[in-house]
Scaffold this motif. Structure first.
Motif, PDB file in Angstrom:
ATOM      1  N   TRP A 164      33.450  37.705  51.323  1.00  0.00           N
ATOM      2  CA  TRP A 164      33.255  37.628  52.722  1.00  0.00           C
ATOM      3  C   TRP A 164      32.018  35.891  52.551  1.00  0.00           C
ATOM      4  CZ3 TRP A 164      28.580  37.264  54.634  1.00  0.00           C
ATOM      5  CH2 TRP A 164      27.349  38.282  53.661  1.00  0.00           C
ATOM      6  N   PHE A 165      31.222  36.147  52.014  1.00  0.00           N
ATOM      7  CA  PHE A 165      29.950  35.697  51.766  1.00  0.00           C
ATOM      8  C   PHE A 165      30.678  33.734  51.392  1.00  0.00           C
ATOM      9  CE2 PHE A 165      26.283  33.772  49.298  1.00  0.00           C
ATOM     10  CZ  PHE A 165      25.800  33.297  50.179  1.00  0.00           C
TER      11      PHE A 165
ATOM     12  N   HIS B  20      25.934  46.550  44.032  1.00  0.00           N
ATOM     13  CA  HIS B  20      27.250  46.472  43.531  1.00  0.00           C
ATOM     14  C   HIS B  20      27.506  48.165  42.764  1.00  0.00           C
ATOM     15  CE1 HIS B  20      28.366  42.455  46.361  1.00  0.00           C
ATOM     16  NE2 HIS B  20      28.863  44.466  46.721  1.00  0.00           N
TER      17      HIS B  20
ATOM     18  N   GLU C 125      35.658  42.018  49.852  1.00  0.00           N
ATOM     19  CA  GLU C 125      34.605  42.184  49.228  1.00  0.00           C
ATOM     20  C   GLU C 125      33.603  41.417  48.939  1.00  0.00           C
ATOM     21  OE1 GLU C 125      34.195  45.432  48.302  1.00  0.00           O
ATOM     22  OE2 GLU C 125      36.233  46.469  48.283  1.00  0.00           O
ATOM     23  N   HIS C 126      32.965  41.167  48.165  1.00  0.00           N
ATOM     24  CA  HIS C 126      31.374  40.437  48.150  1.00  0.00           C
ATOM     25  C   HIS C 126      31.493  38.490  48.876  1.00  0.00           C
ATOM     26  CE1 HIS C 126      32.914  39.788  44.517  1.00  0.00           C
ATOM     27  NE2 HIS C 126      31.771  39.261  44.127  1.00  0.00           N
TER      28      HIS C 126
ATOM     29  N   PHE D  19      27.008  36.116  40.452  1.00  0.00           N
ATOM     30  CA  PHE D  19      27.888  36.321  42.363  1.00  0.00           C
ATOM     31  C   PHE D  19      29.171  36.270  41.870  1.00  0.00           C
ATOM     32  CE2 PHE D  19      29.690  35.270  46.287  1.00  0.00           C
ATOM     33  CZ  PHE D  19      29.003  36.550  47.201  1.00  0.00           C
TER      34      PHE D  19
ATOM     35  N   SER E 145      35.085  35.409  57.608  1.00  0.00           N
ATOM     36  CA  SER E 145      34.015  36.285  57.793  1.00  0.00           C
ATOM     37  C   SER E 145      33.047  35.775  58.904  1.00  0.00           C
ATOM     38  CB  SER E 145      33.336  35.789  56.582  1.00  0.00           C
ATOM     39  OG  SER E 145      32.382  35.912  56.599  1.00  0.00           O
TER      40      SER E 145
ATOM     41  N   ARG F  82      18.655  40.732  50.046  1.00  0.00           N
ATOM     42  CA  ARG F  82      19.705  40.369  48.783  1.00  0.00           C
ATOM     43  C   ARG F  82      20.698  39.574  50.014  1.00  0.00           C
ATOM     44  NH1 ARG F  82      20.365  46.578  48.803  1.00  0.00           N
ATOM     45  NH2 ARG F  82      22.062  46.678  50.398  1.00  0.00           N
ATOM     46  N   MET F  83      21.620  39.607  50.985  1.00  0.00           N
ATOM     47  CA  MET F  83      22.019  38.585  51.307  1.00  0.00           C
ATOM     48  C   MET F  83      21.103  37.607  51.795  1.00  0.00           C
ATOM     49  SD  MET F  83      24.889  38.886  49.303  1.00  0.00           S
ATOM     50  CE  MET F  83      24.987  37.859  49.739  1.00  0.00           C
TER      51      MET F  83
ATOM     52  N   LEU G  65      21.463  41.592  44.103  1.00  0.00           N
ATOM     53  CA  LEU G  65      23.228  42.166  44.068  1.00  0.00           C
ATOM     54  C   LEU G  65      23.648  42.624  43.651  1.00  0.00           C
ATOM     55  CD1 LEU G  65      24.855  41.274  46.687  1.00  0.00           C
ATOM     56  CD2 LEU G  65      25.613  39.472  45.006  1.00  0.00           C
TER      57      LEU G  65
END
Length: 358
Positions: free
Chosen positions: A138-139, A34, A135-136, A285, A190, A63-64, A30
């Motif tokens: 959302w996870f 980025h 951005e990230h 994260f 999301s 990755r996710m 990750l």
């Protein structure tokens, strides 16, 4: 009188270096992504066709999905068979508080710095977070929905056999394949991320619940062979020999990601440097973008232009800054709550590993 704990439950009470190593690997992937940038307009503005772009494109399948798989796996160590309300309150605190605090801070920094961060935002304040994930982060919203789903399933004991679990997993894959293309641009809380990650979360839960690593060696070896074959096919797509199979909602991409996660779990790979990073996976994260973007802007302004030098500096900052912040949070209950979403109680100067939001 309660029954004696099973071997599986006993193993859950001890730190599993293989899981910590996998967390560390997910963090590295990750952070690399980025730092380099999702495309040639972001991050280090690396051109298409370069080695760095090839690496980022090659790892999209892991990755996710790996982060999500591990979230499900860790959840299954302490499933929410009762107390759904209490379980969800903890998840709301653990996921949403850092999202609102750090996500808002991140947006404010981008508004102030503007073009210096590659992609300044002109998004209305009222749309931040819920309407449009930041951005990230959302996870975290997707993960909250996934936790709510599995908690309901476990509350009513609907996935306690291999047959029922398999049915849920097949349904999750089918749902992602069929519904995914229709919600690809639905950002509200999301939605697109939840549909994308659903199969991998369920796969992680059931891999732990039914002890995937205890399955016959032939099954695990076969999974590894299939994973290698699918990765080879995906590489042909990355370099343009065949059509790219890595569309996030395609059946081939879901199978590639899921089988790769299972194969990685089967290796029982442990490496202490990665496991050390894995202990800080949640903090990394949450805050890695501050380190990667901040260091890139700083060193670019003092004349450092070499892409690989900026990559090394950016990754070091993206990993190191969250570790330092997590350590500082150990001295403040307020910071522990706002930055990491941890409970108010506990000793101030001893912060348990931020670990994983599961």
């Amino acid at each position: 009188m309660s029954a004696a704990p099973t071997a599986l439950q006993q193993r859950a009470r001890t730190k599993d270096l293989t899981i910590e190593t996998a967390r560390g690997l997910a963090c590295i992937l990750l952070v690399f992504y980025h730092t380099v940038g999702a495309d040639k307009t972001l991050g280090l503005t690396v051109d298409d066709g370069s080695v760095l772009r090839w690496v980022t494109d090659s790892m999209v399948f892991l990755r996710m999905p790996l982060f999500t798989f591990l979230s499900g796996f860790v959840y299954a160590m302490r499933p929410a068979y009762s107390g759904w309300g209490g379980f969800m309150r903890k998840k709301l605190r653990r996921l949403m508080v850092p999202m609102f605090v750090l996500g808002t801070l991140y947006m404010l920094v981008k508004v102030v710095l503007g073009d210096a961060v590659n992609n300044s935002y002109e998004l209305p304040l009222w749309q931040w977070h819920i309407v449009v994930p930041i951005e990230h982060f959302w996870f975290l919203e997707a993960l909250l929905v996934l936790f709510a789903m599995i908690a309901v399933i476990d509350r009513f004991r609907l996935a306690e056999t291999r047959r029922s679990a398999s049915a849920w997993l097949v349904a999750a894959v089918a749902f992602s394949v069929v519904v995914g293309p229709f919600v690809e641009n639905v950002k509200f809380f999301s939605t697109m991320g939840t549909v994308y990650l659903l199969p991998f979360f369920f796969l992680g839960v059931f891999a732990r619940r039914f002890d995937w690593r205890g399955s016959p060696a032939a099954v695990q070896i076969s999974t590894g062979v299939v994973a290698v074959a699918l990765i080879g096919v995906s590489q042909l797509g990355v370099v343009g020999v065949i059509p790219d199979i890595q569309t996030r909602y395609s059946l081939s991409a879901i199978l590639l990601s899921g089988i790769a996660c299972l194969a990685l779990l089967s290796t029982r790979w442990s490496w202490r440097p990665l496991a050390f990073i894995g202990k800080y996976s949640y903090a990394i994260f949450l805050m890695h973008v501050f380190g990667s973007a901040g260091s890139r802007i700083l060193f670019a302004r003092i004349g450092v232009e070499n892409t690989y030098v900026l990559l090394v500096i950016g990754m070091a900052a993206a990993l190191g800054l969250p570790m330092i912040v997590q350590w500082l949070c150990g001295y403040s209950r307020v910071l522990r709550l706002l930055v990491l979403g941890q409970s108010w109680g506990g000793p101030k100067k001893r912060l348990r590993s931020a670990g994983h939001p599961a």
